[in-house]
Design an enzyme around this catalytic site. Structure first.
Site, short mmCIF file in Angstrom:
data_model
loop_
_atom_site.label_atom_id
_atom_site.label_comp_id
_atom_site.label_asym_id
_atom_site.label_seq_id
_atom_site.Cartn_x
_atom_site.Cartn_y
_atom_site.Cartn_z
N ASP A 67 0.64 -1.03 0.26
CA ASP A 67 0.01 0.00 -0.10
C ASP A 67 0.88 1.28 -0.01
O ASP A 67 0.86 1.88 0.96
CB ASP A 67 -1.01 0.07 1.35
CG ASP A 67 -1.87 1.33 1.20
OD1 ASP A 67 -2.35 1.85 0.28
OD2 ASP A 67 -2.43 1.40 2.16
N CYS A 72 -2.48 4.32 -4.96
CA CYS A 72 -3.39 5.60 -5.03
C CYS A 72 -3.00 6.63 -6.00
O CYS A 72 -3.63 7.75 -5.75
CB CYS A 72 -3.28 6.06 -3.54
SG CYS A 72 -1.70 6.57 -3.12
#
Length: 389
Positions: A292, A332
């Site tokens: 992440d 992201c």
């Protein structure tokens, strides 16, 4: 009200529901106005398109507030705040969610996040800034928070002619606020943490890992303050290692682990790229690896470098996974589109002679609703893959 006329043909995107008009697409503005005012917007032929905040200093010079011919005032803004909050009340924990997601809620460039009894607010365009007190009053009436804190320490405000600033807007806000997410407790640094203090967009994705981590050995890369790692520990992993380059982030993560009484979770301050290489050289193996990372690119010009970075970490993670293990990999980066990200993961699999089963391919939570007409509102990708040799 002043009127902004678009150049011929430039109304097409607006008619499809896109709320942004760039400075180069505006032909002229007639009537009296000041930067940040609401203006009517018309096509070159005079077709009414709606009303928008106008700021000629910004590249996104027009931000639509409504596609109707209606008055935009304090009552209008309050009604939009109410609508956004009521939507979250359908499904969300109101003490752990994004309450307002900018253009997706018809409130351009306005972000409101809820952590425990505290709200964190970002106002990133001049037009919305003019309604800041109305926004605060509406939030107080809707939610009765303990405090509201401003996190306008964002460089994009300078593109709007606004200063970067932070500070108390209402009530009282402690240095750290306790919040629960999916039953896991976190201390959120609303005043100094990244963005608004905590990344709420992954909440539903963190819950989705539960069946894959139970009884497993887990490596959580780019753990930040431990959100995925702590969820893995909470969901029954036998051993979890969270890795982040920031010593401060790791200390915060350890504090959060102690808050939850999770003795099966540890944190290591290290460069993830280097650590993955070292673990591969050592012949180590994990059952589950979570990736992440922060955004590898914030501009289109850096996409190629970002692609290489995403491929490298996914390739190295696959090498460290046992046969039948699970890769949970995220991006992201707004400019890395979902299909592109899936292609990067598949390319890494091909290079490592790995067969992937895509279990799920997810995006941001429902409290971050997506406007199909504005692809920029969908930025988060989260793939869950089963790895077979």
């Amino acid at each position: 009200m002043a009127i902004a006329y678009l150049k011929s043909g430039k109304e097409a995107r607006v008619l499809q529901g896109n709320p942004w008009v760039f400075r180069s697409d505006i032909d002229r503005v007639s009537g009296a106005w000041e930067p940040g005012d609401v203006v009517s917007v018309k096509s070159a032929r005079g077709r009414m398109l709606g009303c928008a905040f106008y700021n000629p200093q910004s590249q996104i010079s027009l931000r639509f507030v409504t596609f109707r011919d209606e008055r935009v005032n304090a009552d209008f803004i309050r009604a939009r705040i109410h609508r956004a909050v009521e939507y979250r009340r359908l499904f969300a924990d109101m003490r752990s969610c994004r309450l307002v997601y900018a253009e997706s809620d018809g409130l351009p460039a306005l972000i409101v996040d809820s952590f425990g009894g505290v709200l964190s607010v970002q106002c990133l365009c001049l037009g919305m800034e003019k309604y800041k007190q109305t926004i605060i009053d509406a939030l107080v009436d809707e939610l009765h928070p303990d405090g509201i804190y401003e996190r306008d320490d964002v460089p994009v405000r300078e593109l709007e002619g606004l200063p970067q600033q932070t500070g108390l807007l209402y009530g009282d806000v402690p240095d750290k606020v306790e919040m629960q997410e999916n039953g896991v407790r976190f201390l959120v640094d609303v005043k100094n943490g990244q963005k608004t203090g905590f990344f709420l967009d992954q909440k539903e994705n963190r819950a989705a890992i539960a069946p894959f981590v139970r009884g497993q050995r887990v490596l959580d890369c780019f753990t930040h303050t431990g959100s995925f790692a702590l969820h893995a520990g909470h969901y029954g992993a036998i051993e979890v290692t969270g890795v982040d380059i920031s010593d401060y982030a790791c200390e915060c993560a350890r504090e959060n682990a102690a808050l939850n009484g999770l003795n099966n979770v540890q944190f290591v301050a290290a460069n993830v790229f280097d650590l993955l290489k070292e673990k591969t050289a050592e012949g180590d193996r994990y059952d589950v690896i979570i990736l992440d990372p922060p955004a590898f690119t914030k501009t289109r010009s850096a996409v190629d470098a970002a692609v290489r970075g995403y491929k490298e970490i996914n390739l190295r993670a696959m090498k460290l996974l046992r046969d039948g293990g699970y890769l949970i990999t995220c991006s992201c980066s707004q400019h890395i589109l979902p299909q592109m990200f899936q292609g990067i993961v598949q390319s890494a699999a091909a290079d490592t002679h790995t067969h992937l089963q895509q279990v799920e391919f997810r995006t941001q939570g429902r409290d971050h609703p997506i406007l199909p007409a504005l692809p920029e509102t969908q930025y988060l990708k989260c793939g869950i893959y089963r790895v077979e040799r």
